[in-house]
Scaffold this motif. Structure first.
Motif, mmCIF file in Angstrom:
data_model
loop_
_atom_site.group_PDB
_atom_site.id
_atom_site.type_symbol
_atom_site.label_atom_id
_atom_site.label_comp_id
_atom_site.label_asym_id
_atom_site.label_seq_id
_atom_site.Cartn_x
_atom_site.Cartn_y
_atom_site.Cartn_z
ATOM 1 N N GLU A 1 69.895 117.062 50.119
ATOM 2 C CA GLU A 1 70.321 118.384 50.606
ATOM 3 C C GLU A 1 69.933 119.479 49.627
ATOM 4 N N ARG A 2 70.087 119.214 48.315
ATOM 5 C CA ARG A 2 69.699 120.204 47.303
ATOM 6 C C ARG A 2 68.193 120.433 47.286
ATOM 7 N N GLU A 3 67.432 119.388 47.560
ATOM 8 C CA GLU A 3 65.980 119.484 47.522
ATOM 9 C C GLU A 3 65.373 119.935 48.853
ATOM 10 N N VAL B 1 62.809 122.831 48.969
ATOM 11 C CA VAL B 1 61.491 122.440 48.437
ATOM 12 C C VAL B 1 60.738 121.621 49.481
ATOM 13 N N ILE B 2 61.433 120.723 50.133
ATOM 14 C CA ILE B 2 60.800 119.884 51.153
ATOM 15 C C ILE B 2 60.266 120.741 52.290
ATOM 16 N N ASP C 1 57.233 122.734 51.205
ATOM 17 C CA ASP C 1 56.054 121.870 51.133
ATOM 18 C C ASP C 1 55.513 121.547 52.527
ATOM 19 N N VAL C 2 56.401 121.385 53.495
ATOM 20 C CA VAL C 2 55.968 121.142 54.870
ATOM 21 C C VAL C 2 55.213 122.357 55.397
ATOM 22 N N ASP C 3 55.711 123.568 55.112
ATOM 23 C CA ASP C 3 55.016 124.785 55.533
ATOM 24 C C ASP C 3 53.635 124.886 54.892
ATOM 25 N N LEU C 4 53.543 124.539 53.617
ATOM 26 C CA LEU C 4 52.254 124.577 52.928
ATOM 27 C C LEU C 4 51.301 123.549 53.534
ATOM 28 N N LEU C 5 51.789 122.372 53.801
ATOM 29 C CA LEU C 5 50.961 121.348 54.424
ATOM 30 C C LEU C 5 50.499 121.784 55.808
ATOM 31 N N ALA D 1 60.493 127.807 45.504
ATOM 32 C CA ALA D 1 61.546 126.831 45.817
ATOM 33 C C ALA D 1 61.686 125.806 44.696
ATOM 34 N N ARG D 2 60.561 125.386 44.117
ATOM 35 C CA ARG D 2 60.618 124.441 43.001
ATOM 36 C C ARG D 2 61.269 125.079 41.772
#
Length: 89
Positions: free
Chosen positions: A29-31, A34-35, A38-42, A71-72
């Motif tokens: 949940e905290r991450e 970031v996830i 990263d999905v948007d970037l992918l 986010a990171r």
């Protein structure tokens, strides 16, 4: 004569004790920001795989990369008291 038996390990491979713990779910949940970043970037990179990237595509990738990095940084700069128990994730 050979006997037909079930493979016990395959049947019980996903027993209740294999579920994630509450601490692991909290870490996910905290991450999650970031996830998702990263999905948007992918996704931005995938849209340019079958064509020549336009200026709009390049801007979308740059924005997605900045959001992923932000986010990171936000995850790494969380308060020390918010560290994960047991060193998970």
């Amino acid at each position: 004569m050979s006997h037909i038996v079930t493979v016990q390990d395959a049947v019980t491979a996903f027993a209740d004790f294999m579920e994630p713990t509450a601490a692991e779910l909290d870490a996910i949940e905290r991450e999650m920001p970031v996830i998702l970043a990263d999905v948007d970037l992918l996704d931005a990179h995938i849209t340019t795989l079958d064509r020549t990237p336009t200026e709009l595509d390049a801007r979308r990738i740059r924005r997605a990369r900045r959001r992923a990095l932000a986010a990171r940084v936000a995850l790494l700069n969380r308060p020390a008291g918010a560290s994960l128990p047991g060193g998970a994730a």
